[in-house]
Design a protein around this motif. Structure first.
Motif, short mmCIF file in Angstrom:
data_model
loop_
_atom_site.label_atom_id
_atom_site.label_comp_id
_atom_site.label_asym_id
_atom_site.label_seq_id
_atom_site.Cartn_x
_atom_site.Cartn_y
_atom_site.Cartn_z
N SER A 17 -4.76 2.55 5.15
CA SER A 17 -5.17 1.39 5.94
C SER A 17 -6.47 1.74 6.65
O SER A 17 -6.64 2.86 7.13
CB SER A 17 -4.09 1.03 6.95
N SER A 18 -7.38 0.80 6.72
CA SER A 18 -8.67 1.04 7.36
C SER A 18 -8.64 0.56 8.81
O SER A 18 -7.85 -0.32 9.16
CB SER A 18 -9.79 0.33 6.60
N PHE B 99 -9.31 -1.55 11.84
CA PHE B 99 -9.59 -2.98 11.90
C PHE B 99 -10.62 -3.27 12.99
O PHE B 99 -10.52 -2.79 14.11
CB PHE B 99 -8.30 -3.77 12.19
N GLU C 298 -11.67 -1.27 -0.32
CA GLU C 298 -11.39 -2.67 -0.04
C GLU C 298 -10.17 -2.75 0.86
O GLU C 298 -9.33 -1.86 0.88
CB GLU C 298 -11.10 -3.45 -1.34
N THR C 299 -10.08 -3.82 1.64
CA THR C 299 -8.94 -4.03 2.52
C THR C 299 -7.92 -4.93 1.84
O THR C 299 -8.26 -6.02 1.39
CB THR C 299 -9.38 -4.67 3.85
N TYR C 300 -6.69 -4.44 1.75
CA TYR C 300 -5.63 -5.21 1.11
C TYR C 300 -4.53 -5.52 2.11
O TYR C 300 -4.10 -4.64 2.87
CB TYR C 300 -5.05 -4.45 -0.08
N LYS C 301 -4.04 -6.76 2.08
CA LYS C 301 -2.92 -7.14 2.93
C LYS C 301 -1.67 -6.44 2.42
O LYS C 301 -1.58 -6.02 1.26
CB LYS C 301 -2.73 -8.65 2.89
N THR D 207 -4.04 -0.50 14.61
CA THR D 207 -5.12 0.47 14.45
C THR D 207 -5.16 1.42 15.64
O THR D 207 -5.26 2.65 15.46
CB THR D 207 -6.48 -0.26 14.33
N LYS E 182 -3.31 -6.46 14.18
CA LYS E 182 -4.01 -5.38 13.49
C LYS E 182 -4.72 -4.45 14.47
O LYS E 182 -4.82 -3.24 14.23
CB LYS E 182 -5.00 -5.95 12.48
N ARG F 297 0.82 -1.21 0.00
CA ARG F 297 0.00 0.00 0.00
C ARG F 297 0.86 1.26 0.00
O ARG F 297 0.33 2.38 -0.06
CB ARG F 297 -0.95 -0.01 1.19
#
Length: 439
Positions: free
Chosen positions: A285-286, A288, A344-347, A317, A313, A43
């Motif tokens: 990053s969103s 968690f 969307e959440t990406y690793k 956060t 996570k 990211r």
């Protein structure tokens, strides 16, 4: 009572005396500017896009100076540390793409003479030197788009192997970093540069700074700050100052957003500064969330890699939320946070073509949502005219022929193809997942 003519003469004499005795303001660098970049693995593509956008904004405002030169400190964690190091490195010694389009001459303005004061003219200027070239910010995206799959090969992403060993072999990452930076000492950074790591052997945050480098090299700092637990083994590096081995891991365990550590370090570097302005770039990053169902919340449930290691996570956060809540309350700090959601959440090891395309589009959207903030910050950077945070280059610099950039210019859009396929063509990315799973 004085004769009017005498009064006029007296007033004029006083004015001339004031002109003569008046000292030009020394223009101390009361304000200092800091760039802080979050961690987040692949990211990092998002702040890489933001850096190119910021550089373009400055250029549109008539400011062609290298991006790094507008800041007094570059700071980053993990992938953000890699970007900070790329910005702060003496680029002509690296294998990064330099931006050599402009030569930036820096002048000192001398104290004005009486005649210049009376006529409202500026003082004479003396050439001090030039700003060293910086990295071509438009190529930073390629660090992710063209190298992601070498660093995070899909064949190694296995659940059971990750329980007992690190998920990825660190050699591809280390080879890339050594190729990028060679054996350049961190102390040779063009301006103060720091990355966050964590000293696992002694249980303490460990800042790797160009101003207190312990003899570390650029590639070693990049290796240490990106040694994400469970993904890569720790960086075992020789501390040339303490003459001992250091066991360092990803600084994200203590400061995924390194803003507060950057602020503290800047206070040490510039004790006379009256205000600090921090531009903090997020990796989107969103927050968690984890639904506790009663089952599966034991040790395995909390650290399950298939669920993204929930406890890790949650820590990350909450740590980021602390920074966002505390930084704006610090009296001498202006905190500009560029953040947004990808949808969307990406690793951090996501390298599929579809994910990269979505992240790239998401970065454009985040820029649009934060454009006013970035423009306001860019305006402050444009007004900067002091460069005491760095050593200037020679007064005479020969023009350098700009080499082709690592990323080809986008081809004209083909209506028959959607934006996803145009993205793949532009950045020469193979659509491996669709080749492996043909419809």
């Amino acid at each position: 009572m004085l004769d009017p003519l005498v009064q006029i003469h007296h007033s004029t004499s006083m004015a001339l005396r004031d002109f003569w005795n008046h000292k030009e303001p020394s223009s101390p660098q009361d304000d200092r500017y800091i760039l802080s970049i979050d961690g987040g693995g692949m990211r990092g593509l998002i702040p890489a896009v933001m850096l190119a956008k910021l550089s373009s904004l400055l250029e549109s405002m008539g400011d062609n100076r290298p991006l790094y030169s507008h800041f007094d400190l570059l700071a980053g964690t993990s992938t953000g540390g890699l970007l900070a190091l790329a910005l702060g490195a003496p680029v002509l010694k690296t294998n990064l793409q330099p931006d050599t389009r402009y030569i930036s001459y820096i002048y000192d303005e001398q104290q004005r003479t009486l005649m210049q004061k009376l006529m409202g003219k500026p003082g004479d200027k003396t050439l001090r030197g030039t700003l060293p070239f910086g990295v071509d910010t438009t190529t930073l995206e390629s660090l992710y788009l063209q190298n992601g799959r070498q660093i995070f090969p899909r064949s190694q992403g296995r659940f059971f192997s990750q329980i007992f060993t690190d998920k990825y072999d660190v050699q591809p990452l280390q080879r890339l970093l050594q190729h990028m930076f060679g054996d350049i000492p961190l102390s040779e950074a063009v301006i103060p540069t720091m990355v966050m790591t964590y000293d696992a052997a002694h249980g303490r945050p460990f800042i790797m700074s160009s101003n207190d480098s312990h003899g570390f090299l650029f590639w070693e700092a990049a290796r240490a700050t990106s040694a994400a637990p469970t993904f890569f083994k720790p960086a075992y590096l020789y501390d040339r100052e303490e003459k001992t081995m250091q066991t360092l891991i990803d600084g994200g365990v203590v400061a995924n957003n390194p803003t507060l550590y950057a602020y503290r370090h800047a206070k040490e570097l510039y004790p006379d500064a009256k205000r600090f302005h921090i531009l903090s770039l997020s990796t989107a990053s969103s927050d968690f969330t984890f639904t506790v169902s009663g089952a599966g919340t034991g040790v395995i449930g909390w650290i399950d890699p298939k669920k993204g290691a929930p406890i890790q996570k949650i820590y990350a956060t909450s740590q980021m939320q602390v920074v966002d809540q505390i930084a704006p309350t610090i009296p001498d700090l202006t905190y500009t946070r560029i953040h947004g959601a990808l949808g969307e959440t990406y690793k951090l090891d996501e390298t599929t073509a579809g994910a990269l395309s979505t992240m790239h589009q998401g970065a454009q959207k985040i820029y649009q949502e934060n454009e006013d903030q970035l423009k306001a910050f860019a305006q402050l950077l444009c007004e900067r005219n002091h460069f005491d945070q760095m050593e200037l280059g020679p007064k005479e610099v020969l023009p350098v022929t700009q080499q082709p950039t690592q990323i080809e210019a986008p081809e004209e859009a083909i209506p028959a193809l959607d934006s996803y396929h145009n993205f793949l063509r532009r950045y020469q990315i193979e659509d491996v997942e669709n080749q492996e799973n043909p419809q």
